[in-house]
Design a protein around this motif. Sequence first.
Motif, PDB file in Angstrom:
ATOM      1  N   ALA A 126      52.522  35.866  46.753  1.00  0.00           N
ATOM      2  CA  ALA A 126      53.551  34.942  47.249  1.00  0.00           C
ATOM      3  C   ALA A 126      54.017  33.991  46.148  1.00  0.00           C
ATOM      4  CB  ALA A 126      53.020  34.144  48.441  1.00  0.00           C
ATOM      5  N   CYS A 127      53.162  33.738  45.168  1.00  0.00           N
ATOM      6  CA  CYS A 127      53.474  32.827  44.056  1.00  0.00           C
ATOM      7  C   CYS A 127      53.675  33.664  42.798  1.00  0.00           C
ATOM      8  CB  CYS A 127      52.337  31.830  43.844  1.00  0.00           C
ATOM      9  SG  CYS A 127      51.950  30.810  45.249  1.00  0.00           S
ATOM     10  N   LYS A 128      54.847  34.202  42.633  1.00  0.00           N
ATOM     11  CA  LYS A 128      55.100  35.122  41.528  1.00  0.00           C
ATOM     12  C   LYS A 128      54.774  34.524  40.159  1.00  0.00           C
ATOM     13  CE  LYS A 128      58.648  37.515  44.063  1.00  0.00           C
ATOM     14  NZ  LYS A 128      58.595  38.903  44.196  1.00  0.00           N
ATOM     15  N   PHE A 129      55.053  33.258  39.972  1.00  0.00           N
ATOM     16  CA  PHE A 129      54.815  32.632  38.673  1.00  0.00           C
ATOM     17  C   PHE A 129      53.762  31.532  38.765  1.00  0.00           C
ATOM     18  CE2 PHE A 129      59.179  34.232  38.634  1.00  0.00           C
ATOM     19  CZ  PHE A 129      59.075  35.140  37.592  1.00  0.00           C
ATOM     20  N   GLY A 130      52.870  31.664  39.734  1.00  0.00           N
ATOM     21  CA  GLY A 130      51.825  30.676  39.934  1.00  0.00           C
ATOM     22  C   GLY A 130      52.327  29.509  40.773  1.00  0.00           C
ATOM     23  N   CYS A 131      51.411  28.845  41.442  1.00  0.00           N
ATOM     24  CA  CYS A 131      51.759  27.685  42.255  1.00  0.00           C
ATOM     25  C   CYS A 131      50.490  26.873  42.506  1.00  0.00           C
ATOM     26  CB  CYS A 131      52.416  28.088  43.577  1.00  0.00           C
ATOM     27  SG  CYS A 131      51.385  29.098  44.651  1.00  0.00           S
ATOM     28  N   GLU A 132      50.683  25.664  42.929  1.00  0.00           N
ATOM     29  CA  GLU A 132      49.569  24.743  43.164  1.00  0.00           C
ATOM     30  C   GLU A 132      48.608  25.290  44.222  1.00  0.00           C
ATOM     31  OE1 GLU A 132      48.816  20.129  44.614  1.00  0.00           O
ATOM     32  OE2 GLU A 132      50.850  20.834  44.273  1.00  0.00           O
ATOM     33  N   GLU A 133      49.148  25.890  45.276  1.00  0.00           N
ATOM     34  CA  GLU A 133      48.314  26.412  46.350  1.00  0.00           C
ATOM     35  C   GLU A 133      47.367  27.507  45.834  1.00  0.00           C
ATOM     36  OE1 GLU A 133      52.121  24.846  48.151  1.00  0.00           O
ATOM     37  OE2 GLU A 133      51.647  26.152  46.462  1.00  0.00           O
ATOM     38  N   TYR A 134      47.893  28.384  44.971  1.00  0.00           N
ATOM     39  CA  TYR A 134      47.064  29.436  44.393  1.00  0.00           C
ATOM     40  C   TYR A 134      45.959  28.834  43.527  1.00  0.00           C
ATOM     41  CZ  TYR A 134      45.488  33.317  41.529  1.00  0.00           C
ATOM     42  OH  TYR A 134      44.695  34.242  40.887  1.00  0.00           O
ATOM     43  N   GLN A 139      40.316  27.663  42.646  1.00  0.00           N
ATOM     44  CA  GLN A 139      39.251  26.728  42.261  1.00  0.00           C
ATOM     45  C   GLN A 139      38.212  26.597  43.379  1.00  0.00           C
ATOM     46  OE1 GLN A 139      41.389  23.163  41.227  1.00  0.00           O
ATOM     47  NE2 GLN A 139      41.789  23.848  39.134  1.00  0.00           N
ATOM     48  N   ALA A 140      38.663  26.567  44.624  1.00  0.00           N
ATOM     49  CA  ALA A 140      37.733  26.467  45.757  1.00  0.00           C
ATOM     50  C   ALA A 140      36.846  27.708  45.829  1.00  0.00           C
ATOM     51  CB  ALA A 140      38.510  26.276  47.062  1.00  0.00           C
ATOM     52  N   VAL A 141      37.423  28.882  45.586  1.00  0.00           N
ATOM     53  CA  VAL A 141      36.646  30.129  45.599  1.00  0.00           C
ATOM     54  C   VAL A 141      35.612  30.107  44.460  1.00  0.00           C
ATOM     55  CG1 VAL A 141      36.795  32.636  45.166  1.00  0.00           C
ATOM     56  CG2 VAL A 141      38.363  31.535  46.801  1.00  0.00           C
ATOM     57  N   GLN A 142      36.038  29.686  43.283  1.00  0.00           N
ATOM     58  CA  GLN A 142      35.120  29.620  42.143  1.00  0.00           C
ATOM     59  C   GLN A 142      33.984  28.635  42.393  1.00  0.00           C
ATOM     60  OE1 GLN A 142      37.968  28.750  39.037  1.00  0.00           O
ATOM     61  NE2 GLN A 142      38.208  30.915  38.495  1.00  0.00           N
TER      62      GLN A 142
END
Length: 148
Positions: A126-134, A139-142
């Motif tokens: 959904a965030c083709k060029f990256g986004c804050e949500e991604y 970071q939460a997963v890591q």
Amino acid sequence: MKPFLLAGLLCMTLAGFVQADDTPTVKSDSVWLSESRASIKAKKYDVAVKQLQAANETSSADWNNLMGFSLRKKQPPDLAGAEKFYQAALQIDPKHRGALEYYGELKLMNRDLPGAEALLARLDKACKFGCEEYTDLKQAVQKYKSQK
């Protein structure tokens, strides 16, 4: 020189830079959206839930996402209710970045790492060029993985 100025003015008018009146072109948020976001920002999640319930905009992905977020953050949290609203938001808009991020965080709260990673993959698309949500969900997963 005059022909260039006239041509430039015509181009700007056609491109929408010059308007005949002072009407703003930016669409403003609805009252319920602004009010509930303000309550959420102030960490008044119970108030946000009441505002959202009063608006009852169940066909809005934003409404469902904010309801899910508020239910997840309030004390005590309503994780089952939050999940229902995140799912509804994603039914309406499968690429809703907020719902994908927050639902992923809920999955981590429920110790469902594969579910969170699946939502992270959807968010990546959904965030083709990256986004804050991604970035936030990644970071939460890591962090979740490092605590295991």
